[in-house]
Design a protein around this motif. Structure first.
Motif, mmCIF file in Angstrom:
data_model
loop_
_atom_site.group_PDB
_atom_site.id
_atom_site.type_symbol
_atom_site.label_atom_id
_atom_site.label_comp_id
_atom_site.label_asym_id
_atom_site.label_seq_id
_atom_site.Cartn_x
_atom_site.Cartn_y
_atom_site.Cartn_z
ATOM 1 N N ILE A 296 2.002 14.719 -9.881
ATOM 2 C CA ILE A 296 1.474 14.899 -8.522
ATOM 3 C C ILE A 296 0.675 13.672 -8.105
ATOM 4 C CG2 ILE A 296 -0.037 16.327 -7.095
ATOM 5 C CD1 ILE A 296 0.586 18.660 -8.963
ATOM 6 N N MET A 297 -0.121 13.124 -9.030
ATOM 7 C CA MET A 297 -0.908 11.935 -8.732
ATOM 8 C C MET A 297 0.001 10.744 -8.446
ATOM 9 S SD MET A 297 -4.010 12.127 -11.509
ATOM 10 C CE MET A 297 -5.078 13.578 -11.641
ATOM 11 N N LYS A 298 1.072 10.624 -9.225
ATOM 12 C CA LYS A 298 1.999 9.509 -9.030
ATOM 13 C C LYS A 298 2.652 9.600 -7.656
ATOM 14 C CE LYS A 298 4.695 6.040 -10.447
ATOM 15 N NZ LYS A 298 6.068 6.360 -10.474
ATOM 16 N N ALA A 299 3.067 10.799 -7.265
ATOM 17 C CA ALA A 299 3.704 10.968 -5.961
ATOM 18 C C ALA A 299 2.731 10.634 -4.832
ATOM 19 C CB ALA A 299 4.219 12.401 -5.818
ATOM 20 N N ALA A 300 1.472 11.037 -4.981
ATOM 21 C CA ALA A 300 0.464 10.734 -3.957
ATOM 22 C C ALA A 300 0.233 9.231 -3.858
ATOM 23 C CB ALA A 300 -0.838 11.457 -4.280
ATOM 24 N N ALA A 301 0.201 8.546 -4.997
ATOM 25 C CA ALA A 301 0.003 7.095 -4.994
ATOM 26 C C ALA A 301 1.175 6.385 -4.317
ATOM 27 C CB ALA A 301 -0.158 6.594 -6.428
ATOM 28 N N GLU A 302 2.384 6.867 -4.541
ATOM 29 C CA GLU A 302 3.547 6.244 -3.920
ATOM 30 C C GLU A 302 3.531 6.427 -2.404
ATOM 31 O OE1 GLU A 302 6.693 8.096 -6.066
ATOM 32 O OE2 GLU A 302 6.666 6.608 -7.689
ATOM 33 N N ARG A 303 3.093 7.612 -1.938
ATOM 34 C CA ARG A 303 2.982 7.824 -0.491
ATOM 35 C C ARG A 303 1.918 6.905 0.102
ATOM 36 N NH1 ARG A 303 3.428 13.311 -2.050
ATOM 37 N NH2 ARG A 303 1.167 13.572 -1.841
ATOM 38 N N GLU A 304 0.820 6.737 -0.625
ATOM 39 C CA GLU A 304 -0.255 5.870 -0.160
ATOM 40 C C GLU A 304 0.216 4.415 -0.101
ATOM 41 O OE1 GLU A 304 -4.823 4.786 -1.559
ATOM 42 O OE2 GLU A 304 -3.820 6.591 -2.297
ATOM 43 N N ALA A 305 0.957 3.984 -1.132
ATOM 44 C CA ALA A 305 1.479 2.623 -1.137
ATOM 45 C C ALA A 305 2.439 2.407 0.026
ATOM 46 C CB ALA A 305 2.184 2.346 -2.473
ATOM 47 N N GLY A 306 3.232 3.416 0.340
ATOM 48 C CA GLY A 306 4.144 3.307 1.475
ATOM 49 C C GLY A 306 3.409 3.117 2.789
ATOM 50 N N LEU A 307 2.284 3.827 2.931
ATOM 51 C CA LEU A 307 1.482 3.689 4.144
ATOM 52 C C LEU A 307 0.908 2.281 4.254
ATOM 53 C CD1 LEU A 307 -0.011 4.861 6.602
ATOM 54 C CD2 LEU A 307 -1.801 5.639 5.047
ATOM 55 N N LEU A 308 0.377 1.753 3.149
ATOM 56 C CA LEU A 308 -0.197 0.410 3.168
ATOM 57 C C LEU A 308 0.879 -0.642 3.422
ATOM 58 C CD1 LEU A 308 -2.725 0.624 0.187
ATOM 59 C CD2 LEU A 308 -3.072 1.190 2.590
ATOM 60 N N GLU A 309 2.058 -0.415 2.891
ATOM 61 C CA GLU A 309 3.152 -1.358 3.098
ATOM 62 C C GLU A 309 3.520 -1.451 4.575
ATOM 63 O OE1 GLU A 309 5.945 -4.191 2.527
ATOM 64 O OE2 GLU A 309 4.461 -3.473 1.089
ATOM 65 N N GLN A 310 3.426 -0.341 5.298
ATOM 66 C CA GLN A 310 3.719 -0.366 6.729
ATOM 67 C C GLN A 310 2.755 -1.285 7.477
ATOM 68 O OE1 GLN A 310 3.951 3.564 8.471
ATOM 69 N NE2 GLN A 310 5.053 4.374 6.711
ATOM 70 N N VAL A 311 1.526 -1.380 6.975
ATOM 71 C CA VAL A 311 0.519 -2.221 7.640
ATOM 72 C C VAL A 311 0.859 -3.701 7.502
ATOM 73 C CG1 VAL A 311 -1.919 -2.869 7.676
ATOM 74 C CG2 VAL A 311 -1.269 -0.481 7.297
#
Length: 250
Positions: A191-206
């Motif tokens: 669950i933590m890994k999936a949350a980190a990947e979603r967070e990284a995706g958000l930062l990548e959009q920036v």
């Protein structure tokens, strides 16, 4: 009194005379060597306690030449040695105590470009990130092969196509082992890994619009911004978890 690190940005960068400088002046001085540095990056390093400029009566930051040298030293340790801020802080503390701490060897890879130098197709030449093999990963973490295979089956750790691992995998494996001692299993940590990947995706959009820019300095700025965003998001995540734990304990 705070010791100015040798080899810092003060060499050929900070003006003589000891006059205090604004953050804008500091930015212009540092950009000769660090074109990706930003005002927000300097403020972030200040918030982390790596530099402590004086404040004018109106609250404006006033940097000394020693502060500029210290900032340059911090940025160089990040760029050339891939050191996390905690290790850099410990290194600077040791310098202040009059010690001569040894630095790890510079990260392997190609020579970083000189100011204005570009690699193929106009892109800044980039160093290859440090990597470890499977045997090195197991040796560095004391992990059993079966445990690593179990974590890989849940996607918590993944080798690259050539079978090697990024250097950050050592940290990931150690943290997984520490959490496992509290009874957390791979299915929980996924669950933590999936949350980190979603967070990284958000930062990548920036930073994505900057990564595709034709200007090499803009692309370098994108990489620096991505690192800074990652550091800020980690701090925010930690604050959220600590806040939630306090609420749950009431």
């Amino acid at each position: 009194m705070r010791q100015t690190p040798s080899g810092g940005a003060g060499t050929g960068t900070a003006p003589a005379g000891g006059r205090p400088m604004s953050i804008g002046t500091v930015l212009r001085l540092l950009r000769d060597e660090f074109p990706e540095v930003t005002v927000s990056k300097i403020r972030f390093l200040e918030a982390e306690g790596l530099v402590e400029p004086r404040r004018s009566p109106s609250g404006c930051r006033k940097f000394s030449p020693e502060d500029v040298a210290r900032l340059g030293h911090v940025l160089r340790l990040q760029r050339d040695h891939y050191l996390p801020l905690k290790v850099i802080r410990e290194h600077l503390d040791a310098l202040e105590r009059g010690e001569r701490p040894r630095l790890p060897a510079a990260a392997p890879g190609r020579r970083p470009p000189a100011s204005g130098e570009e690699g193929p197709e106009g892109a800044p030449e980039r160093r290859t990130a440090p990597r470890v093999g499977r045997a090195e990963l197991l040796a560095a973490t004391g992990l059993a092969e079966a445990e690593l295979a179990a974590w890989e089956s849940y996607g918590l750790v993944a080798p690259d196509p050539d079978g090697g691992y990024g250097i950050e995998a050592v940290t990931v494996v150690r943290l997984l082992a520490d959490l496992g001692r509290f009874g957390l299993e791979p299915r929980h940590l996924r669950i933590m890994k999936a949350a980190a990947e979603r967070e990284a995706g958000l930062l990548e959009q920036v930073v994505a619009p900057l990564r595709g820019h034709r200007n090499p300095q803009t692309r370098a700025h994108a990489e620096a911004s991505a690192q800074e965003l990652a550091e800020l998001s980690v701090r925010l995540h930690a604050a959220f978890v600590q806040s939630a734990l306090r609420v749950g304990s009431r």
